[in-house]
Design a protein around this motif. Structure first.
Motif, PDB file in Angstrom:
ATOM      1  N   ARG A   1       8.380 -55.330  13.924  1.00  0.00           N
ATOM      2  CA  ARG A   1       7.138 -56.115  13.888  1.00  0.00           C
ATOM      3  C   ARG A   1       7.446 -57.574  14.214  1.00  0.00           C
ATOM      4  O   ARG A   1       8.473 -58.106  13.814  1.00  0.00           O
ATOM      5  N   PRO A   2       6.527 -58.228  14.954  1.00  0.00           N
ATOM      6  CA  PRO A   2       6.792 -59.615  15.366  1.00  0.00           C
ATOM      7  C   PRO A   2       6.720 -60.592  14.203  1.00  0.00           C
ATOM      8  O   PRO A   2       5.938 -60.419  13.276  1.00  0.00           O
ATOM      9  N   ASP A   3       7.548 -61.606  14.294  1.00  0.00           N
ATOM     10  CA  ASP A   3       7.517 -62.742  13.371  1.00  0.00           C
ATOM     11  C   ASP A   3       7.054 -63.930  14.216  1.00  0.00           C
ATOM     12  O   ASP A   3       7.835 -64.807  14.565  1.00  0.00           O
ATOM     13  N   ALA A   4       5.767 -63.917  14.576  1.00  0.00           N
ATOM     14  CA  ALA A   4       5.218 -64.893  15.526  1.00  0.00           C
ATOM     15  C   ALA A   4       5.355 -66.331  15.041  1.00  0.00           C
ATOM     16  O   ALA A   4       5.438 -67.257  15.838  1.00  0.00           O
ATOM     17  N   GLU A   5       5.402 -66.542  13.730  1.00  0.00           N
ATOM     18  CA  GLU A   5       5.547 -67.897  13.201  1.00  0.00           C
ATOM     19  C   GLU A   5       6.887 -68.510  13.586  1.00  0.00           C
ATOM     20  O   GLU A   5       7.022 -69.719  13.636  1.00  0.00           O
ATOM     21  N   SER A   6       7.883 -67.665  13.849  1.00  0.00           N
ATOM     22  CA  SER A   6       9.215 -68.152  14.227  1.00  0.00           C
ATOM     23  C   SER A   6       9.423 -68.179  15.738  1.00  0.00           C
ATOM     24  O   SER A   6      10.510 -68.481  16.206  1.00  0.00           O
ATOM     25  N   ALA A   7       8.387 -67.856  16.509  1.00  0.00           N
ATOM     26  CA  ALA A   7       8.507 -67.824  17.970  1.00  0.00           C
ATOM     27  C   ALA A   7       8.755 -69.222  18.516  1.00  0.00           C
ATOM     28  O   ALA A   7       8.188 -70.196  18.028  1.00  0.00           O
ATOM     29  N   ALA A   8       9.620 -69.292  19.520  1.00  0.00           N
ATOM     30  CA  ALA A   8       9.922 -70.576  20.149  1.00  0.00           C
ATOM     31  C   ALA A   8      10.424 -70.354  21.567  1.00  0.00           C
ATOM     32  O   ALA A   8      11.212 -69.447  21.811  1.00  0.00           O
ATOM     33  N   ASP A   9       9.949 -71.167  22.488  1.00  0.00           N
ATOM     34  CA  ASP A   9      10.468 -71.196  23.852  1.00  0.00           C
ATOM     35  C   ASP A   9      10.432 -69.825  24.532  1.00  0.00           C
ATOM     36  O   ASP A   9      11.400 -69.417  25.156  1.00  0.00           O
ATOM     37  N   GLY A  10       9.320 -69.083  24.358  1.00  0.00           N
ATOM     38  CA  GLY A  10       9.192 -67.785  25.017  1.00  0.00           C
ATOM     39  C   GLY A  10       9.952 -66.666  24.358  1.00  0.00           C
ATOM     40  O   GLY A  10       9.991 -65.557  24.858  1.00  0.00           O
ATOM     41  N   ARG A  11      10.570 -66.943  23.207  1.00  0.00           N
ATOM     42  CA  ARG A  11      11.326 -65.930  22.454  1.00  0.00           C
ATOM     43  C   ARG A  11      10.560 -65.605  21.174  1.00  0.00           C
ATOM     44  O   ARG A  11      10.194 -66.501  20.429  1.00  0.00           O
ATOM     45  N   VAL A  12      10.330 -64.315  20.929  1.00  0.00           N
ATOM     46  CA  VAL A  12       9.619 -63.890  19.721  1.00  0.00           C
ATOM     47  C   VAL A  12      10.541 -62.974  18.920  1.00  0.00           C
ATOM     48  O   VAL A  12      10.916 -61.900  19.400  1.00  0.00           O
ATOM     49  N   PRO A  13      10.929 -63.396  17.715  1.00  0.00           N
ATOM     50  CA  PRO A  13      11.753 -62.516  16.887  1.00  0.00           C
ATOM     51  C   PRO A  13      10.921 -61.376  16.306  1.00  0.00           C
ATOM     52  O   PRO A  13       9.752 -61.554  15.955  1.00  0.00           O
ATOM     53  N   TYR A  14      11.512 -60.202  16.223  1.00  0.00           N
ATOM     54  CA  TYR A  14      10.891 -59.025  15.633  1.00  0.00           C
ATOM     55  C   TYR A  14      11.786 -58.566  14.494  1.00  0.00           C
ATOM     56  O   TYR A  14      13.001 -58.491  14.646  1.00  0.00           O
ATOM     57  N   ARG A  15      11.188 -58.254  13.372  1.00  0.00           N
ATOM     58  CA  ARG A  15      11.924 -57.788  12.195  1.00  0.00           C
ATOM     59  C   ARG A  15      11.846 -56.265  12.110  1.00  0.00           C
ATOM     60  O   ARG A  15      10.790 -55.678  12.269  1.00  0.00           O
ATOM     61  N   TYR A  16      12.975 -55.656  11.826  1.00  0.00           N
ATOM     62  CA  TYR A  16      13.056 -54.204  11.639  1.00  0.00           C
ATOM     63  C   TYR A  16      12.261 -53.815  10.400  1.00  0.00           C
ATOM     64  O   TYR A  16      12.422 -54.432   9.340  1.00  0.00           O
ATOM     65  N   VAL A  17      11.402 -52.794  10.510  1.00  0.00           N
ATOM     66  CA  VAL A  17      10.628 -52.356   9.347  1.00  0.00           C
ATOM     67  C   VAL A  17      10.916 -50.915   8.937  1.00  0.00           C
ATOM     68  O   VAL A  17      10.511 -50.507   7.862  1.00  0.00           O
ATOM     69  N   GLY A  18      11.587 -50.133   9.785  1.00  0.00           N
ATOM     70  CA  GLY A  18      11.918 -48.783   9.361  1.00  0.00           C
ATOM     71  C   GLY A  18      12.194 -47.829  10.500  1.00  0.00           C
ATOM     72  O   GLY A  18      11.955 -48.121  11.657  1.00  0.00           O
ATOM     73  N   THR A  19      12.721 -46.661  10.118  1.00  0.00           N
ATOM     74  CA  THR A  19      13.062 -45.603  11.061  1.00  0.00           C
ATOM     75  C   THR A  19      12.545 -44.286  10.512  1.00  0.00           C
ATOM     76  O   THR A  19      12.555 -44.073   9.304  1.00  0.00           O
ATOM     77  N   GLY A  20      12.096 -43.428  11.412  1.00  0.00           N
ATOM     78  CA  GLY A  20      11.635 -42.114  10.996  1.00  0.00           C
ATOM     79  C   GLY A  20      11.778 -41.104  12.096  1.00  0.00           C
ATOM     80  O   GLY A  20      11.849 -41.458  13.279  1.00  0.00           O
ATOM     81  N   GLU A  21      11.819 -39.843  11.731  1.00  0.00           N
ATOM     82  CA  GLU A  21      11.906 -38.765  12.714  1.00  0.00           C
ATOM     83  C   GLU A  21      10.522 -38.494  13.275  1.00  0.00           C
ATOM     84  O   GLU A  21       9.536 -38.456  12.536  1.00  0.00           O
ATOM     85  N   LEU A  22      10.437 -38.320  14.582  1.00  0.00           N
ATOM     86  CA  LEU A  22       9.172 -38.008  15.224  1.00  0.00           C
ATOM     87  C   LEU A  22       8.931 -36.517  15.196  1.00  0.00           C
ATOM     88  O   LEU A  22       9.832 -35.715  15.433  1.00  0.00           O
ATOM     89  N   GLU A  23       7.712 -36.142  14.904  1.00  0.00           N
ATOM     90  CA  GLU A  23       7.316 -34.736  14.939  1.00  0.00           C
ATOM     91  C   GLU A  23       7.202 -34.302  16.395  1.00  0.00           C
ATOM     92  O   GLU A  23       6.788 -35.072  17.235  1.00  0.00           O
ATOM     93  N   GLY A  24       7.512 -33.104  16.683  1.00  0.00           N
ATOM     94  CA  GLY A  24       7.362 -32.807  18.065  1.00  0.00           C
ATOM     95  C   GLY A  24       7.378 -31.431  18.488  1.00  0.00           C
ATOM     96  O   GLY A  24       7.238 -30.955  19.463  1.00  0.00           O
TER      97      GLY A  24
END
Length: 77
Positions: free
Chosen positions: A54-77
């Motif tokens: 998920r983006p951390d838009a408050e920390s964005a600077a100079d065309g760079r947007v940090p994204y924080r890891y929020v989780g991993t899961g198995e996809l159904e399929g």
């Protein structure tokens, strides 16, 4: 690298929970804003696994947007 990115794109910096950088990827803006979320799908042991960032838009600077890891899961399929 940000000098080479078109105006309708940005550099997404995917940051692990420990603060290390997982990846830096050029992404298209969605309706003029950074994508929310970014999903990274990988095959692991024959199964599709999705990591979500998920983006951390408050920390964005100079065309760079940090994204924080929020989780991993198995996809159904």
């Amino acid at each position: 690298m940000t000098d080479e990115i078109p105006d309708d794109h940005y550099l997404a910096v995917l940051v692990n929970p420990d603060g290390s950088v997982y990846a830096e990827v050029v992404q298209s803006l969605v309706d003029g804003k950074p994508a929310d979320p970014i999903r990274d799908v990988t095959t692991l042991g024959g199964r599709n696994v999705e990591s979500v960032w998920r983006p951390d838009a408050e920390s964005a600077a100079d065309g760079r947007v940090p994204y924080r890891y929020v989780g991993t899961g198995e996809l159904e399929g």
